[in-house]
Structure formats: C-alpha cells, structure tokens
Write a protein that holds these residues in place. Sequence first.
Motif, PDB file in Angstrom:
ATOM      1  N   LEU A   1     -40.543 -51.295   2.778  1.00  0.00           N
ATOM      2  CA  LEU A   1     -40.745 -49.947   2.258  1.00  0.00           C
ATOM      3  C   LEU A   1     -40.508 -48.909   3.353  1.00  0.00           C
ATOM      4  CD1 LEU A   1     -43.890 -50.333  -0.020  1.00  0.00           C
ATOM      5  CD2 LEU A   1     -41.542 -49.891  -0.727  1.00  0.00           C
ATOM      6  N   ASP A   2     -40.058 -47.712   2.954  1.00  0.00           N
ATOM      7  CA  ASP A   2     -39.766 -46.682   3.941  1.00  0.00           C
ATOM      8  C   ASP A   2     -41.020 -45.890   4.295  1.00  0.00           C
ATOM      9  OD1 ASP A   2     -40.192 -44.945   1.788  1.00  0.00           O
ATOM     10  OD2 ASP A   2     -38.058 -44.687   1.400  1.00  0.00           O
ATOM     11  N   VAL A   3     -40.882 -45.018   5.294  1.00  0.00           N
ATOM     12  CA  VAL A   3     -42.030 -44.253   5.779  1.00  0.00           C
ATOM     13  C   VAL A   3     -42.600 -43.357   4.682  1.00  0.00           C
ATOM     14  CG1 VAL A   3     -42.763 -42.503   7.439  1.00  0.00           C
ATOM     15  CG2 VAL A   3     -41.256 -44.334   8.172  1.00  0.00           C
ATOM     16  N   ARG A   4     -41.737 -42.814   3.841  1.00  0.00           N
ATOM     17  CA  ARG A   4     -42.219 -41.932   2.769  1.00  0.00           C
ATOM     18  C   ARG A   4     -43.147 -42.687   1.825  1.00  0.00           C
ATOM     19  NH1 ARG A   4     -37.731 -38.620  -0.376  1.00  0.00           N
ATOM     20  NH2 ARG A   4     -37.492 -37.865   1.770  1.00  0.00           N
ATOM     21  N   SER A   5     -42.786 -43.899   1.467  1.00  0.00           N
ATOM     22  CA  SER A   5     -43.628 -44.707   0.578  1.00  0.00           C
ATOM     23  C   SER A   5     -44.953 -45.060   1.242  1.00  0.00           C
ATOM     24  CB  SER A   5     -42.892 -45.983   0.171  1.00  0.00           C
ATOM     25  OG  SER A   5     -41.707 -45.690  -0.525  1.00  0.00           O
TER      26      SER A   5
ATOM     27  N   SER B   1     -46.446 -43.322   3.611  1.00  0.00           N
ATOM     28  CA  SER B   1     -47.232 -42.093   3.709  1.00  0.00           C
ATOM     29  C   SER B   1     -47.942 -41.798   2.390  1.00  0.00           C
ATOM     30  CB  SER B   1     -46.331 -40.918   4.087  1.00  0.00           C
ATOM     31  OG  SER B   1     -45.788 -41.068   5.378  1.00  0.00           O
ATOM     32  N   ALA B   2     -47.232 -41.996   1.282  1.00  0.00           N
ATOM     33  CA  ALA B   2     -47.831 -41.745  -0.024  1.00  0.00           C
ATOM     34  C   ALA B   2     -48.988 -42.696  -0.283  1.00  0.00           C
ATOM     35  CB  ALA B   2     -46.775 -41.879  -1.115  1.00  0.00           C
ATOM     36  N   SER B   3     -48.826 -43.954   0.107  1.00  0.00           N
ATOM     37  CA  SER B   3     -49.885 -44.946  -0.087  1.00  0.00           C
ATOM     38  C   SER B   3     -51.104 -44.628   0.770  1.00  0.00           C
ATOM     39  CB  SER B   3     -49.362 -46.347   0.237  1.00  0.00           C
ATOM     40  OG  SER B   3     -50.400 -47.302   0.189  1.00  0.00           O
ATOM     41  N   LEU B   4     -50.843 -44.236   2.005  1.00  0.00           N
ATOM     42  CA  LEU B   4     -51.936 -43.935   2.932  1.00  0.00           C
ATOM     43  C   LEU B   4     -52.531 -42.560   2.668  1.00  0.00           C
ATOM     44  CD1 LEU B   4     -53.360 -45.201   5.395  1.00  0.00           C
ATOM     45  CD2 LEU B   4     -51.715 -44.017   6.857  1.00  0.00           C
ATOM     46  N   LYS B   5     -51.791 -41.704   1.940  1.00  0.00           N
ATOM     47  CA  LYS B   5     -52.198 -40.328   1.637  1.00  0.00           C
ATOM     48  C   LYS B   5     -52.334 -39.501   2.906  1.00  0.00           C
ATOM     49  CE  LYS B   5     -54.476 -41.761  -2.623  1.00  0.00           C
ATOM     50  NZ  LYS B   5     -55.734 -41.853  -3.405  1.00  0.00           N
ATOM     51  N   LEU B   6     -51.474 -39.801   3.864  1.00  0.00           N
ATOM     52  CA  LEU B   6     -51.418 -39.056   5.118  1.00  0.00           C
ATOM     53  C   LEU B   6     -49.963 -38.953   5.543  1.00  0.00           C
ATOM     54  CD1 LEU B   6     -54.351 -40.640   7.162  1.00  0.00           C
ATOM     55  CD2 LEU B   6     -54.240 -38.292   6.364  1.00  0.00           C
ATOM     56  N   PRO B   7     -49.578 -37.829   6.168  1.00  0.00           N
ATOM     57  CA  PRO B   7     -48.190 -37.710   6.616  1.00  0.00           C
ATOM     58  C   PRO B   7     -47.912 -38.626   7.805  1.00  0.00           C
ATOM     59  CG  PRO B   7     -49.473 -35.824   7.371  1.00  0.00           C
ATOM     60  CD  PRO B   7     -50.376 -36.618   6.464  1.00  0.00           C
ATOM     61  N   LEU B   8     -46.821 -39.352   7.731  1.00  0.00           N
ATOM     62  CA  LEU B   8     -46.387 -40.199   8.833  1.00  0.00           C
ATOM     63  C   LEU B   8     -44.961 -39.775   9.191  1.00  0.00           C
ATOM     64  CD1 LEU B   8     -47.676 -43.689   7.585  1.00  0.00           C
ATOM     65  CD2 LEU B   8     -48.690 -42.272   9.371  1.00  0.00           C
ATOM     66  N   ALA B   9     -44.868 -38.714   9.972  1.00  0.00           N
ATOM     67  CA  ALA B   9     -43.565 -38.153  10.334  1.00  0.00           C
ATOM     68  C   ALA B   9     -42.991 -38.952  11.491  1.00  0.00           C
ATOM     69  CB  ALA B   9     -43.703 -36.684  10.704  1.00  0.00           C
ATOM     70  N   GLU B  10     -42.341 -40.032  11.164  1.00  0.00           N
ATOM     71  CA  GLU B  10     -41.798 -40.931  12.174  1.00  0.00           C
ATOM     72  C   GLU B  10     -40.356 -41.291  11.813  1.00  0.00           C
ATOM     73  OE1 GLU B  10     -43.291 -41.817  14.915  1.00  0.00           O
ATOM     74  OE2 GLU B  10     -45.269 -40.970  14.481  1.00  0.00           O
TER      75      GLU B  10
ATOM     76  N   TYR C   1     -43.980 -66.744  -1.194  1.00  0.00           N
ATOM     77  CA  TYR C   1     -44.104 -65.329  -0.887  1.00  0.00           C
ATOM     78  C   TYR C   1     -45.239 -64.759  -1.716  1.00  0.00           C
ATOM     79  CZ  TYR C   1     -42.838 -60.381  -0.441  1.00  0.00           C
ATOM     80  OH  TYR C   1     -42.845 -59.021  -0.185  1.00  0.00           O
ATOM     81  N   LEU C   2     -46.192 -64.085  -1.050  1.00  0.00           N
ATOM     82  CA  LEU C   2     -47.333 -63.478  -1.726  1.00  0.00           C
ATOM     83  C   LEU C   2     -47.220 -61.966  -1.613  1.00  0.00           C
ATOM     84  CD1 LEU C   2     -48.470 -66.177   0.041  1.00  0.00           C
ATOM     85  CD2 LEU C   2     -50.406 -65.740  -1.468  1.00  0.00           C
ATOM     86  N   THR C   3     -47.445 -61.266  -2.723  1.00  0.00           N
ATOM     87  CA  THR C   3     -47.264 -59.827  -2.757  1.00  0.00           C
ATOM     88  C   THR C   3     -48.145 -59.231  -3.842  1.00  0.00           C
ATOM     89  OG1 THR C   3     -45.582 -58.077  -2.850  1.00  0.00           O
ATOM     90  CG2 THR C   3     -45.333 -59.922  -4.380  1.00  0.00           C
ATOM     91  N   ARG C   4     -48.166 -57.901  -3.923  1.00  0.00           N
ATOM     92  CA  ARG C   4     -48.916 -57.234  -4.976  1.00  0.00           C
ATOM     93  C   ARG C   4     -48.125 -57.265  -6.283  1.00  0.00           C
ATOM     94  NH1 ARG C   4     -52.573 -52.175  -3.260  1.00  0.00           N
ATOM     95  NH2 ARG C   4     -52.348 -51.848  -5.510  1.00  0.00           N
ATOM     96  N   THR C   5     -48.827 -57.418  -7.390  1.00  0.00           N
ATOM     97  CA  THR C   5     -48.169 -57.429  -8.690  1.00  0.00           C
ATOM     98  C   THR C   5     -47.518 -56.091  -9.002  1.00  0.00           C
ATOM     99  OG1 THR C   5     -50.274 -56.830  -9.739  1.00  0.00           O
ATOM    100  CG2 THR C   5     -49.732 -59.169  -9.628  1.00  0.00           C
ATOM    101  N   ASP C   6     -48.080 -54.989  -8.467  1.00  0.00           N
ATOM    102  CA  ASP C   6     -47.534 -53.666  -8.737  1.00  0.00           C
ATOM    103  C   ASP C   6     -46.551 -53.203  -7.664  1.00  0.00           C
ATOM    104  OD1 ASP C   6     -49.243 -53.220  -6.630  1.00  0.00           O
ATOM    105  OD2 ASP C   6     -50.633 -51.937  -7.740  1.00  0.00           O
ATOM    106  N   ARG C   7     -46.291 -54.058  -6.674  1.00  0.00           N
ATOM    107  CA  ARG C   7     -45.342 -53.805  -5.583  1.00  0.00           C
ATOM    108  C   ARG C   7     -45.738 -52.619  -4.707  1.00  0.00           C
ATOM    109  NH1 ARG C   7     -44.780 -57.884  -7.782  1.00  0.00           N
ATOM    110  NH2 ARG C   7     -42.867 -58.972  -8.315  1.00  0.00           N
ATOM    111  N   GLU C   8     -46.983 -52.185  -4.780  1.00  0.00           N
ATOM    112  CA  GLU C   8     -47.478 -51.168  -3.858  1.00  0.00           C
ATOM    113  C   GLU C   8     -47.642 -51.792  -2.470  1.00  0.00           C
ATOM    114  OE1 GLU C   8     -48.286 -47.759  -4.258  1.00  0.00           O
ATOM    115  OE2 GLU C   8     -46.999 -48.101  -5.989  1.00  0.00           O
ATOM    116  N   PRO C   9     -47.668 -50.961  -1.407  1.00  0.00           N
ATOM    117  CA  PRO C   9     -47.830 -51.534  -0.063  1.00  0.00           C
ATOM    118  C   PRO C   9     -49.170 -52.237   0.111  1.00  0.00           C
ATOM    119  CG  PRO C   9     -47.082 -49.247   0.052  1.00  0.00           C
ATOM    120  CD  PRO C   9     -47.479 -49.502  -1.365  1.00  0.00           C
TER     121      PRO C   9
END
Length: 220
Positions: A9-13, A15-24, A116-124
């Motif tokens: 996942l990219d930084v934008r995704s 950041s949205a999950s963490l609910k904080l800006p990650l300008a990297e 491979y183990l992951t979230r069913t909703d593909r969120e981070p």
Amino acid sequence: MCGRFVLYLDVRSLSASLKLPLAEPPLAPRYNVAPGTWITAVLRPDPDSQLTLDELWWGYRPHWADDKAPQPINATVEKVATSNYFKGAFAHHRCLVPADGWFEWVRLEGRKQPHYLTRTDREPLWFAGIWTERPDGKPGCAILTEPARGVAKEIHPRMPLALDAESLEPWLDPDLTDRETIRRMVHHLNAALITHWPVSQRVNKPMEDDVDLIEPINEP
C-alpha cells in the motif's frame, strides 16, 4: 511468529488508516520482506518529536549489548514488558509496522506449505513493535507476537500482534509508559477479520519479490 511480511500500500493509504499525515517519499512495494533488512515503521524519534515514517533494521539489539547478544526479530507479548532486554523499549520506544499481510508455514505431508494471511477487507495491518538504538548507532526493531487467534491458529501457534484502529494512537503515545495502563488501552485486531490461503513455495527464497507471491494456489 512473524518472519516474513508484505507491504504494498502507498503512503496515502497508510496515512488514511492511521488518520495522521505521513508526508514521506513513495514506498516501493515489497512482497517478501525478510528479517535483516530495512523495514518501514511509524515512530517518534524522541518524545517531543512528531510521528514519522522511518526505516528500521529488522533485528533488535540494544546499544548496551555486546556483539554476541541476540538480535531477535520478534518479542512475545508475555515477556516484552518485563524482560530486561525489551522493557525499556516497551516503555519508551514503541512503533507501528504497517503491513498488508504476512506469511506462515504449515506442515503438510512432510513439507512446509506457505500461507498468506491478510485482512478480509484488505485494510492495512498495523503490527505493534519496539525499537532501540543498536550498538552501531542505527535503529533496530522487533515485532511483537501473541498466541494465534481465529483462523491463524490453523497455520501457526503464534501471530504478529496486529492492533485495532482505536489502539494505534495510545500505542504511540510517549506519555504512556506503565504496563497495566498500556494493556488496558491497547487491544488486538478482531481475529474474525483475518483470512488466509496457500501460496507459492517461491516465497521461501527472500530474493523472490513480486505480486504473484501472494496469489492463491491449489494445494497438491
């Protein structure tokens, strides 16, 4: 345990999950992240600094340890707050390791089959981690593990400690240092959100790194 994971996942995704800006800078997708490499993590370099997306060496060795000291890639939730090796980092140097999923191996007819183990909703996924300054002056980390829950128990007895959305902020809060307070405020992700499937044996080789590694296969 957690010995191999995926982050595409990219930084934008993130950041949205963490609910904080990650300008990297943009992150390069990695489909077979192995120990003994630099991995992406969210942390505060010091208590008064802002959260940052940084690179940590996946291998934990405190600066006060000698060259023969172990370099664990995982720390168990049962001992991380009390072990002399980890408790300082647990109190003061906690971090989050973002991931899209992780790999585990199950014994099947005399061989080990990767899943491979992951979230069913593909969120981070956000793995709880601790970090320290290593003897070489560079930061190193370990990912916390807990007893496996839900379908993850079908694959391995342990799994990375993935946190729910409400626990991300307190886990990174530098003012929270007491073990019992952290335990009350930090909770793992609902195990019902985890799914898994078998994948190619190519994942066994760390140099293999492409999206096909997480594609499901038919087990023989």
